[in-house]
Write an enzyme that holds these catalytic residues in place. Sequence first.
Site, PDB file in Angstrom:
ATOM      1  CB  SER A  38      -9.924 -62.945  62.334  1.00 17.17           C
ATOM      2  OG  SER A  38     -10.756 -61.854  62.696  1.00 17.17           O
ATOM      3  CE  LYS A  93       3.613 -51.145  71.155  1.00 14.16           C
ATOM      4  NZ  LYS A  93       2.743 -50.296  71.984  1.00 14.16           N
ATOM      5  CG  ASP A 171      -0.241 -49.803  73.734  1.00 15.97           C
ATOM      6  OD1 ASP A 171      -0.099 -51.039  73.756  1.00 15.97           O
ATOM      7  OD2 ASP A 171      -0.335 -49.152  72.674  1.00 15.97           O
TER       8      ASP A 171
END
Length: 310
Positions: A38, A93, A171
Amino acid sequence: MTNTPIRIAIVGLGKIARDQHLPSIAGNDDFTLSATVSPRGEGLAEVPNFRSLDDLLADGPAIDAVALCTPPQVRYDLAAQALQKGLHVFLEKPPGATLAEVVALESEAAATGVSLFASWHSRYAAGVAPAKAWLADKAIRSAQITWREDVRVWHPGQAWIWEPGGLGVFDPGINALSIATHILPRPFFLAQGTLSLPANRAAPIAADLSFRDTGGTPIAMDLDWRQTGPQTWDIVVETDAGTCTLSKGGAVLTLPDGVQAREDQEYAGLYARFAELVQTGQSDVDVAPMRLVADAFLRGHRIVVDAFED
């Protein structure tokens, strides 16, 4: 379960990683979470966190695989780096920002002998497999895809999603296409479409698309990111034997003989599939949903609509 769990690191600790990937890894004995990456340094107490994949690979614990949960625009370089290190790669995805980079990653995975998984979580919704089986021997007369949701609820403050490669309303729309390309018996392609782009954004907020399959069957798609109140994620297929309806994103299947609804197991299914790929030395990289999105951008007529603010 494998004798030795697959040591996996999550790269990108945003909402999808925390809501879906972490619980799914914890619930699958084929995996053990070994590290996180991160850039903001907001890791987990139980495993080491690194600011970059470079740092993890240089100084971190041994890992076998990575799950890339970053925005798609930066995913290619991370995936290529991991593959070149001999790591198995799980792609959230959409699997990339462009078709060409995903195809390149598939070739890289084959060359290095590791597994690459372009995941489509909506295909693992409870109603999808039985819908596919039911439709397999039916004559399809038409299909209607309606995917309408509120971007402020699902993607608050996520600027990347409005940038080139972020896909905008596609999206979520690509989830619907991942189901439709999986359950419909024949390939389909775009005939015409309109993309609505806010005056202050680079990606569409809505789309009205007309597809047809190789047998001439019409398939309509209505995408909109401005819906408030109840959200709509429906696919309705008319056949010679009646209507097949997938609602709630594929979780609920309605056939002429009744309704089927099961508990959401989408990401659990994804990780079971990824474990299978790693164990058998295979990859699963289906770009059919991305091809249809690319065609929408290539062939769709663009109109400018009112500016959109989060």
